[in-house]
Scaffold this motif. Structure first.
Motif, PDB file in Angstrom:
ATOM      1  N   MET A  28     -12.531 -39.898 -10.754  1.00 38.51           N
ATOM      2  CA  MET A  28     -13.986 -39.836 -10.906  1.00 38.51           C
ATOM      3  C   MET A  28     -14.629 -39.162  -9.681  1.00 38.51           C
ATOM      4  SD  MET A  28     -14.898 -43.458 -12.806  1.00 38.51           S
ATOM      5  CE  MET A  28     -16.450 -43.075 -13.609  1.00 38.51           C
ATOM      6  N   ILE A  29     -14.079 -39.419  -8.508  1.00 38.92           N
ATOM      7  CA  ILE A  29     -14.586 -38.764  -7.285  1.00 38.92           C
ATOM      8  C   ILE A  29     -14.379 -37.248  -7.393  1.00 38.92           C
ATOM      9  CG2 ILE A  29     -14.198 -38.458  -4.789  1.00 38.92           C
ATOM     10  CD1 ILE A  29     -13.504 -41.512  -4.704  1.00 38.92           C
ATOM     11  N   ALA A  30     -13.195 -36.844  -7.845  1.00 36.82           N
ATOM     12  CA  ALA A  30     -12.896 -35.404  -7.985  1.00 36.82           C
ATOM     13  C   ALA A  30     -13.859 -34.750  -8.975  1.00 36.82           C
ATOM     14  CB  ALA A  30     -11.449 -35.209  -8.436  1.00 36.82           C
ATOM     15  N   LYS A  31     -14.125 -35.448 -10.078  1.00 38.45           N
ATOM     16  CA  LYS A  31     -15.044 -34.910 -11.095  1.00 38.45           C
ATOM     17  C   LYS A  31     -16.465 -34.797 -10.531  1.00 38.45           C
ATOM     18  CE  LYS A  31     -15.846 -33.306 -15.121  1.00 38.45           C
ATOM     19  NZ  LYS A  31     -15.216 -32.045 -15.521  1.00 38.45           N
ATOM     20  N   ALA A  32     -16.889 -35.816  -9.765  1.00 39.38           N
ATOM     21  CA  ALA A  32     -18.236 -35.810  -9.172  1.00 39.38           C
ATOM     22  C   ALA A  32     -18.381 -34.663  -8.165  1.00 39.38           C
ATOM     23  CB  ALA A  32     -18.519 -37.145  -8.494  1.00 39.38           C
ATOM     24  N   LYS A  33     -17.323 -34.392  -7.398  1.00 37.53           N
ATOM     25  CA  LYS A  33     -17.366 -33.288  -6.427  1.00 37.53           C
ATOM     26  C   LYS A  33     -17.506 -31.943  -7.148  1.00 37.53           C
ATOM     27  CE  LYS A  33     -14.995 -35.330  -2.470  1.00 37.53           C
ATOM     28  NZ  LYS A  33     -13.770 -35.391  -1.657  1.00 37.53           N
TER      29      LYS A  33
END
Length: 270
Positions: A162-167
Motif C-alpha cells: 500500500m505504501i508503494a502504491k501511495a508513492k
C-alpha cells in the motif's frame, strides 16, 4: 468483548445492510474526506450500541458508509484517544467492529509533530513503522483467539504494497511525500523540547497521540494497514512556542486536499 462487538455489528448491519471493504479513520482536521464519499448512510456514534463518543474539537463523531468509485468504504469521522479517559479496549473497539462488518484494509490518518529536519509544517508522511510508548497495551489481558493470536507478528505493521502504491499515486499527482517512523505517546500535552529530542534519539521521525493502538488491533485481526501523518508542528527550538490545537488543525486543513486525493486514489486503485 466478542459479544459486544457482534451486538454492535448486528445493529449496524440491520441499519445499513452494508459490507465495506475499506475502513478509514480520519484524524485531526481531516474530517472532510467524507466529501469524497458517495454517502449512503451516516450513523452518529451516540446511536451505536457499545460505541464511545468523541470529545475532541475537530473530531465530528459519526460512522459514514458509502462508495469511492466501485469500492465500499466505512469512515470514522473522529477517533477515540486514550487521553480522553477511555481504556485501550474502547479506543480500538471500532477497529474490531470494522473487521466484522467486512473490512479487510484499514487506512489511518493523524496529525503529528515532526522531528526529522527534512520535514516541515504541512509535510505528508507515509508511516512505514511505529514505536509504541503508550502506557497501556490494547492487547493486555486475556486473549480471545477468535479475534487473533496471543502474540502478534509486527514485522510489517504498515503494508509495504500500500505504501508503494501511495508513492506511485503521489508521483503521478506531483504530491511530495516522505516516509517515516511514528512514535505514539499518551498526550494530551504537546511534547516538551526534551521529549522531542528523546523521540528523535529513539529513531522516530514524528510523534503523536493516536494510531498505534488501532494499528496493533488491526494487525491482531490480520487487516492490511496504511498509515499517513500530516506534520502540523516541528519540535525544535524555533517552533516549539507556536504549538497549540488551533495551529495543528490549521496545518492539517492546509494539507488536506493532497491527503484526500492520496487516500481517495489509493482506495480506487488498490
Amino acid at each position: 468483548m466478542w459479544e459486544q462487538v457482534h451486538e454492535t455489528v448486528s445493529y449496524i448491519k440491520e441499519k445499513t445492510g452494508f459490507t465495506p471493504e475499506f475502513g478509514v479513520i480520519l484524524g485531526s482536521g481531516l474530517g472532510s474526506f467524507t466529501d469524497d464519499i458517495q454517502i449512503e448512510f451516516t450513523l452518529p456514534y451516540t446511536e451505536i450500541p457499545n460505541f464511545p463518543v468523541s470529545t475532541v474539537q475537530g473530531h465530528k463523531g459519526a460512522l459514514v458508509f458509502g462508495t469511492i468509485g466501485s469500492k465500499k468504504v466505512v469512515a470514522m469521522q473522529g477517533r477515540f484517544h486514550f487521553y480522553e479517559g477511555y481504556d485501550m479496549k474502547q479506543v480500538t473497539f471500532p477497529v474490531r467492529v470494522m473487521k466484522y462488518l467486512g473490512v479487510t484494509k484499514l487506512i489511518v490518518s493523524n496529525a503529528s509533530g515532526g522531528v526529522n529536519p527534512s520535514y516541515e509544517v504541512g509535510s505528508i508522511v507515509l508511516i512505514k513503522d511505529h514505536i509504541n510508548m503508550m502506557p497501556e497495551h490494547p492487547l493486555r489481558g486475556k486473549n480471545d483467539e477468535r479475534f487473533g493470536p496471543r502474540f502478534v507478528n509486527m514485522s510489517e505493521p504498515y503494508s509495504r504494497n500500500m505504501i508503494a502504491k501511495a508513492k506511485e499515486i503521489a508521483e503521478q499527482n506531483s504530491i511530495e511525500v516522505h516516509d517515516g517512523v511514528y512514535l505514539g505517546l499518551q498526550g494530551p500535552t504537546f511534547e516538551t523540547l526534551a521529549e522531542y529530542r528523546m523521540v528523535k534519539a529513539l529513531g522516530a521521525d514524528c510523534v503523536g497521540m493516536s494510531t498505534v493502538p488501532e494499528v496493533i488491533v488491526a494487525r491482531h485481526m490480520e487487516l492490511e494497514v496504511f498509515g499517513l501523518s500530516v506534520i502540523t508542528d516541528m519540535g525544535d527550538e524555533e517552533n516549539i512556542e507556536e504549538v497549540n490545537h488551533e495551529e495543528v488543525l490549521k496545518a492539517a486543513q492546509k494539507a488536506e486536499p493532497h491527503v484526500r486525493l492520496l487516500i481517495k486514489s489509493l482506495i480506487q486503485n488498490y
